[in-house]
Design a protein around this motif. Sequence first.
Motif, PDB file in Angstrom:
ATOM      1  N   LEU A  94       0.856  -1.180   0.000  1.00 33.78           N
ATOM      2  CA  LEU A  94       0.000   0.000   0.000  1.00 33.78           C
ATOM      3  C   LEU A  94       0.891   1.228   0.000  1.00 33.78           C
ATOM      4  N   LEU A  95       0.618   2.190  -0.879  1.00 34.75           N
ATOM      5  CA  LEU A  95       1.467   3.361  -1.041  1.00 34.75           C
ATOM      6  C   LEU A  95       0.661   4.653  -0.941  1.00 34.75           C
ATOM      7  N   GLY A  96       1.252   5.661  -0.322  1.00 32.76           N
ATOM      8  CA  GLY A  96       0.648   6.987  -0.240  1.00 32.76           C
ATOM      9  C   GLY A  96       1.721   8.013   0.040  1.00 32.76           C
ATOM     10  N   ASP A  97       1.396   9.278  -0.121  1.00 37.08           N
ATOM     11  CA  ASP A  97       2.355  10.347   0.151  1.00 37.08           C
ATOM     12  C   ASP A  97       2.605  10.479   1.648  1.00 37.08           C
ATOM     13  N   ASP A  98       3.860  10.797   1.979  1.00 35.61           N
ATOM     14  CA  ASP A  98       4.224  11.027   3.378  1.00 35.61           C
ATOM     15  C   ASP A  98       4.113  12.522   3.667  1.00 35.61           C
ATOM     16  N   PRO A  99       3.147  12.959   4.458  1.00 32.00           N
ATOM     17  CA  PRO A  99       2.974  14.392   4.725  1.00 32.00           C
ATOM     18  C   PRO A  99       4.097  14.996   5.548  1.00 32.00           C
ATOM     19  N   GLU A 100       4.917  14.156   6.173  1.00 32.88           N
ATOM     20  CA  GLU A 100       5.990  14.645   7.030  1.00 32.88           C
ATOM     21  C   GLU A 100       7.334  14.733   6.315  1.00 32.88           C
ATOM     22  N   SER A 101       7.381  14.333   5.041  1.00 30.06           N
ATOM     23  CA  SER A 101       8.664  14.316   4.343  1.00 30.06           C
ATOM     24  C   SER A 101       8.466  14.652   2.876  1.00 30.06           C
ATOM     25  N   LEU A 102       9.204  15.647   2.383  1.00 26.65           N
ATOM     26  CA  LEU A 102       9.092  16.102   1.003  1.00 26.65           C
ATOM     27  C   LEU A 102       9.475  15.004   0.022  1.00 26.65           C
ATOM     28  N   GLY A 103       8.551  14.672  -0.851  1.00 23.12           N
ATOM     29  CA  GLY A 103       8.854  13.763  -1.943  1.00 23.12           C
ATOM     30  C   GLY A 103       8.940  12.295  -1.569  1.00 23.12           C
ATOM     31  N   ARG A 104       8.716  11.943  -0.312  1.00 27.09           N
ATOM     32  CA  ARG A 104       8.798  10.540   0.080  1.00 27.09           C
ATOM     33  C   ARG A 104       7.407   9.950   0.248  1.00 27.09           C
ATOM     34  N   GLN A 105       7.382   8.642   0.467  1.00 29.27           N
ATOM     35  CA  GLN A 105       6.110   7.948   0.548  1.00 29.27           C
ATOM     36  C   GLN A 105       5.947   7.225   1.879  1.00 29.27           C
ATOM     37  N   LEU A 106       4.696   6.961   2.198  1.00 25.33           N
ATOM     38  CA  LEU A 106       4.342   6.027   3.255  1.00 25.33           C
ATOM     39  C   LEU A 106       4.035   4.703   2.586  1.00 25.33           C
ATOM     40  N   ALA A 107       4.371   3.611   3.238  1.00 26.23           N
ATOM     41  CA  ALA A 107       4.115   2.301   2.648  1.00 26.23           C
ATOM     42  C   ALA A 107       3.786   1.282   3.723  1.00 26.23           C
ATOM     43  N   TYR A 108       2.971   0.332   3.348  1.00 27.65           N
ATOM     44  CA  TYR A 108       2.682  -0.813   4.203  1.00 27.65           C
ATOM     45  C   TYR A 108       2.849  -2.060   3.349  1.00 27.65           C
ATOM     46  N   ILE A 109       3.577  -3.050   3.856  1.00 30.06           N
ATOM     47  CA  ILE A 109       3.830  -4.291   3.127  1.00 30.06           C
ATOM     48  C   ILE A 109       3.216  -5.442   3.923  1.00 30.06           C
ATOM     49  N   GLY A 110       2.383  -6.241   3.262  1.00 29.92           N
ATOM     50  CA  GLY A 110       1.730  -7.339   3.951  1.00 29.92           C
ATOM     51  C   GLY A 110       1.611  -8.568   3.076  1.00 29.92           C
ATOM     52  N   GLU A 111       1.082  -9.630   3.656  1.00 27.73           N
ATOM     53  CA  GLU A 111       0.881 -10.874   2.917  1.00 27.73           C
ATOM     54  C   GLU A 111      -0.445 -11.485   3.336  1.00 27.73           C
ATOM     55  N   GLY A 112      -0.946 -12.409   2.519  1.00 24.18           N
ATOM     56  CA  GLY A 112      -2.202 -13.060   2.858  1.00 24.18           C
ATOM     57  C   GLY A 112      -2.470 -14.265   2.000  1.00 24.18           C
ATOM     58  N   ASP A 113      -3.206 -15.235   2.550  1.00 25.01           N
ATOM     59  CA  ASP A 113      -3.638 -16.394   1.768  1.00 25.01           C
ATOM     60  C   ASP A 113      -4.624 -15.960   0.693  1.00 25.01           C
ATOM     61  N   ASN A 114      -5.420 -14.962   1.027  1.00 27.71           N
ATOM     62  CA  ASN A 114      -6.357 -14.361   0.085  1.00 27.71           C
ATOM     63  C   ASN A 114      -6.145 -12.850   0.188  1.00 27.71           C
ATOM     64  N   VAL A 115      -5.351 -12.320  -0.732  1.00 26.69           N
ATOM     65  CA  VAL A 115      -4.951 -10.918  -0.653  1.00 26.69           C
ATOM     66  C   VAL A 115      -6.157  -9.986  -0.669  1.00 26.69           C
ATOM     67  N   SER A 116      -7.202 -10.339  -1.405  1.00 24.51           N
ATOM     68  CA  SER A 116      -8.365  -9.460  -1.510  1.00 24.51           C
ATOM     69  C   SER A 116      -8.994  -9.198  -0.139  1.00 24.51           C
ATOM     70  N   ARG A 117      -9.010 -10.185   0.727  1.00 19.66           N
ATOM     71  CA  ARG A 117      -9.584  -9.998   2.055  1.00 19.66           C
ATOM     72  C   ARG A 117      -8.774  -8.996   2.873  1.00 19.66           C
ATOM     73  N   ARG A 118      -7.457  -9.072   2.749  1.00 20.75           N
ATOM     74  CA  ARG A 118      -6.596  -8.133   3.477  1.00 20.75           C
ATOM     75  C   ARG A 118      -6.776  -6.718   2.937  1.00 20.75           C
ATOM     76  N   LEU A 119      -6.879  -6.581   1.615  1.00 22.40           N
ATOM     77  CA  LEU A 119      -7.084  -5.258   1.024  1.00 22.40           C
ATOM     78  C   LEU A 119      -8.434  -4.679   1.442  1.00 22.40           C
ATOM     79  N   TYR A 120      -9.426  -5.532   1.512  1.00 24.01           N
ATOM     80  CA  TYR A 120     -10.753  -5.080   1.941  1.00 24.01           C
ATOM     81  C   TYR A 120     -10.693  -4.537   3.364  1.00 24.01           C
ATOM     82  N   GLN A 121      -9.935  -5.216   4.228  1.00 26.32           N
ATOM     83  CA  GLN A 121      -9.788  -4.760   5.615  1.00 26.32           C
ATOM     84  C   GLN A 121      -9.073  -3.416   5.683  1.00 26.32           C
TER      85      GLN A 121
END
Length: 314
Positions: free
Chosen positions: A56-83
């Motif tokens: 998951l990617l988004g802009d980092d409001p605390e740092s110029l030009g950088r991003q926020l990210a979350y890295i995860g895994e799942g047996d059924n990725v769609s369920r994790r994305l829905y959450q």
Amino acid sequence: MSVGKSVRLFLADGTPGGLLTAEIMNWTGHVVAAPRSDLAALLKRPEASRTGIYILLGDDPESLGRQLAYIGEGDNVSRRLYQHARPENQNGKDFWDRAIVLTSKDVNLTKAHARYLESRFITLAQNAGRARLTNGTTPPPITLPEADVSDMEYFIEQAKIVLPVLGVNIFRSSVTAMPAPQDETATTQPDSPLFEMKLKKFGIVATAREVDGEFTVIEGSAARLKWTGDEEHSYTTLRAKLEQDGTLVPTPDGSVMRFTRSHVFASPSAAAAIVAGRSANGRITWLVKGTGTTYGQWQDQGIEEAMQLEANDE
């Protein structure tokens, strides 16, 4: 000589900003990327119901030009994305505006494989330092059979080729990618030579390379102690950010600033401005080490020869 790669992109809705898929010939991996506004379409795809990794990617409001990210895994990725699509007050995540899903076309990724990949991708992102991870923990890699480890490391290497094509650069490390040519003063080699910028009056020497198309100032380079140019210049914000995050720190004697880590700049001029403490033309201030060849001249080498060859073919 590097080996070429064929990356196949498919724009699912015919627009470059919408849902798209990416794959490399003879690689079992498969990548799907979509903006958050197309999450519903992503969740309906068969890949999303498989075991895999998601980013998951988004802009980092605390740092110029950088991003926020979350890295995860799942047996059924769609369920994790829905959450994660739920509001923050319902244990979801609000920061992200783009999702990347990595799965296998042959459906051979297991839960153990996914957990291994999750841990490795988190470590790679932390080492690259291009994004601020929102993961609360860094799970250690689980133990896999030797053959499986080899397969997963190959999966990672191919993913690191595909993802930057999609504009996902959080795993690109300027340090590990730094070439080490035998002759640093050569200007005809395929890899970038070592560039040097000097401010003799202040005893400042900075070095850099162009790594995979990005201009990277190398750890240990020096820079002016303070910004002396126009206070309204756009680079003043960048300079402040580098000081704030510890990339630039004063030397013990307080005479100059020092790069504590290698840093990728948007252009050689941006790098030159940070080093000089004022606006500077990077195409002429960076020189191939040991020569008088400017960065601009190095970039343009071979152009005349190429045009002459074209003229001879007509």
